[in-house]
Design a protein around this motif. Structure first.
Motif, mmCIF file in Angstrom:
data_model
loop_
_atom_site.group_PDB
_atom_site.id
_atom_site.type_symbol
_atom_site.label_atom_id
_atom_site.label_comp_id
_atom_site.label_asym_id
_atom_site.label_seq_id
_atom_site.Cartn_x
_atom_site.Cartn_y
_atom_site.Cartn_z
ATOM 1 N N UNK A 181 5.361 -4.851 46.925
ATOM 2 C CA UNK A 181 6.161 -3.863 46.216
ATOM 3 C C UNK A 181 7.602 -3.853 46.741
ATOM 4 N N UNK A 182 7.741 -3.750 48.059
ATOM 5 C CA UNK A 182 9.083 -3.655 48.633
ATOM 6 C C UNK A 182 9.905 -4.891 48.340
ATOM 7 N N UNK A 183 9.306 -6.058 48.555
ATOM 8 C CA UNK A 183 10.118 -7.261 48.385
ATOM 9 C C UNK A 183 10.479 -7.470 46.922
ATOM 10 N N UNK A 184 9.579 -7.093 46.006
ATOM 11 C CA UNK A 184 9.913 -7.336 44.606
ATOM 12 C C UNK A 184 10.958 -6.343 44.105
ATOM 13 N N UNK A 234 6.553 -11.341 40.103
ATOM 14 C CA UNK A 234 7.436 -11.908 39.087
ATOM 15 C C UNK A 234 7.744 -10.885 37.997
ATOM 16 N N UNK A 235 6.717 -10.203 37.520
ATOM 17 C CA UNK A 235 6.989 -9.279 36.421
ATOM 18 C C UNK A 235 7.798 -8.076 36.910
ATOM 19 N N UNK A 236 7.559 -7.647 38.147
ATOM 20 C CA UNK A 236 8.360 -6.544 38.688
ATOM 21 C C UNK A 236 9.810 -6.963 38.826
ATOM 22 N N UNK A 237 9.995 -8.147 39.331
ATOM 23 C CA UNK A 237 11.337 -8.694 39.531
ATOM 24 C C UNK A 237 12.113 -8.718 38.213
ATOM 25 N N UNK A 238 11.461 -9.224 37.175
ATOM 26 C CA UNK A 238 12.111 -9.296 35.867
ATOM 27 C C UNK A 238 12.529 -7.921 35.404
ATOM 28 N N UNK A 239 11.616 -6.977 35.597
ATOM 29 C CA UNK A 239 11.860 -5.621 35.150
ATOM 30 C C UNK A 239 13.051 -5.003 35.893
ATOM 31 N N UNK A 240 13.074 -5.184 37.210
ATOM 32 C CA UNK A 240 14.158 -4.604 38.007
ATOM 33 C C UNK A 240 15.483 -5.259 37.645
ATOM 34 N N UNK A 241 15.465 -6.573 37.449
ATOM 35 C CA UNK A 241 16.699 -7.264 37.086
ATOM 36 C C UNK A 241 17.219 -6.773 35.745
#
Lengths: 184, 215
Positions: free
Chosen positions: B148-151, B175-182
């Motif tokens: 969670x933290x790293x993503x 990956x999906x969290x990353x996309x969402x945050x970006x």
């Protein structure tokens, strides 16, 4: 869902504007707006207000909650409470961003308000992360999170749903092993 | 925050959880993973399966690495032609490592789909299935914080170092969290409603008129 889709939904909220032109009622699919008279407060959907503002046909009145005192109280309440406080508007992040971008001069203390909203959003996000971690640690399979705004829910959606899904699968397998052990 | 009582898991749910998914590519890949099997009876005329022997039949007690999908068919309650052993990484010594500190373990090395194959192993009756169930759940829970933290906090940098040690499922979550945050960050700086030229067009070179073409 993407952030701009949520922004699109937020554009349907109603704001009050002071137009500087006269016009009869406009009939739109989503409802009628107007009539417009100079300096007569009129309620409009946000997208129309922004369009008029960009053509310099009106001044936007900030929503009731968008002032320094209210937001400071809200920030304090959010800071003190362990739970999420109800927000004045379910789209508070998006509305602030939209108004700041096109009508910052109509809002008194715009910079201060921007910072306050950012602070509140950050506070809530930190709280949200903490509760998500707690949730997985408690092996909860579902939880009640009241008073979250749509943007906040969207931010955690992929993370939380998938993680809960996986932890639930593993939990089911463990339950089964325990049940099997019980019957033997 | 409150945690409402979760509905107790039912036997039907167990069976749907364990079923192989015919249309799921990831699932098919997991089914290829090898499991060590010991033959319980002699199998005639199939000696060629075992590259290590040149006999015509597979002898009783012969050990062989078979893919999970084959082992599953050969080791059922009704027909027990082989008995299976858990792969090393699911045995108690490895589970102890996981229990000690799951965060430092390179799960991708232990098996790219560690959790998924682990779930599948419950299709076999085995003495070690109980500690395995506990171990997998605990490992996932204690590793979740890191994922969670790293993503959520990774900047636009190479995320390889962060995902290197994650299992496939954790990578998918990352990956999906990353996309969402970006996406959210792009929206915050007002970039998401800007149109940009596609890479293909930018790198596309115009054909130049050469003297040959002109004539």
């Amino acid at each position: 869902m993407e952030a701009c889709e949520i922004e699109f939904l937020a554009e349907d909220s109603i704001v009050t504007v002071l137009p500087n032109f006269s016009e009869n009622k406009i009939y739109l699919i989503s409802g009628d707006v107007g009539p417009f008279n100079p300096s007569m407060p009129t309620d409009l959907p946000l997208w129309l207000a922004i369009d008029l503002k960009q053509r310099q046909k009106c001044r936007i009145q900030p929503p009731k909650w968008m002032n320094v005192e209210t937001l400071q109280e809200l920030k304090q309440a959010e800071n003190d409470s362990a739970l999420f406080c109800p927000m004045p508007d379910p789209h508070y992040i998006e509305i602030t961003q939209l108004l700041m971008n096109c009508a910052a001069e109509d809002i008194p203390h715009a910079d201060e308000i921007k910072t306050l909203i950012k602070d509140i959003a950050d506070l809530r996000m930190a709280k949200l992360k903490k509760s998500m971690d707690g949730m997985i640690k408690e092996k909860a399979t579902n939880a009640r999170l009241d008073n979250l705004s749509m943007m906040e829910i969207n931010l955690i959606r992929p993370l939380l749903t998938q993680a809960l899904d996986q932890s639930y699968r593993l939990q089911c397998l463990q339950d089964e092993q325990l049940q099997l052990a019980g019957t033997e | 925050m409150s945690y409402p009582e979760a509905s107790p898991s039912t036997p039907q749910l167990f069976s749907t959880l364990k079923k192989d998914n015919y249309f799921d590519l990831d699932d098919i890949i997991v089914c290829q993973e090898k499991v060590t099997c010991t033959f319980q009876s002699t199998v005639h005329r199939l000696g060629y399966i075992d590259p290590g022997s040149n006999k015509e039949d597979i002898q009783e007690d012969a050990k062989m690495e078979l893919p999970y999908w084959l082992a599953k068919a050969l080791c059922t309650r009704k027909r027990k032609i082989v008995s299976i052993e858990y792969p090393n990484v699911y045995r108690s010594s490895y589970l102890q490592i996981l229990a000690a500190d799951a965060n430092v373990v390179d799960l991708h090395k232990w098996g790219p789909s560690y959790y998924r194959l682990g779930e599948k192993l419950f299709n076999f009756e085995h003495d070690e299935s109980r500690p395995l169930a506990e171990g997998l759940l605990q490992a996932f829970i204690s590793r979740f914080r890191k994922v969670m933290d790293s993503s959520q906090n990774a900047q636009y940098q190479d995320t390889y170092q962060l995902t290197e040690k994650l299992d496939e499922i954790e990578r998918k979550i990352f990956k999906s969290t990353r996309q969402n945050v970006e996406d959210f960050e792009r929206w915050q700086v007002g970039k998401s409603n800007q149109l940009s030229t596609s890479e293909a067009i930018l790198s596309h070179r115009k054909r130049k008129h050469t003297d040959d073409n002109v004539s």
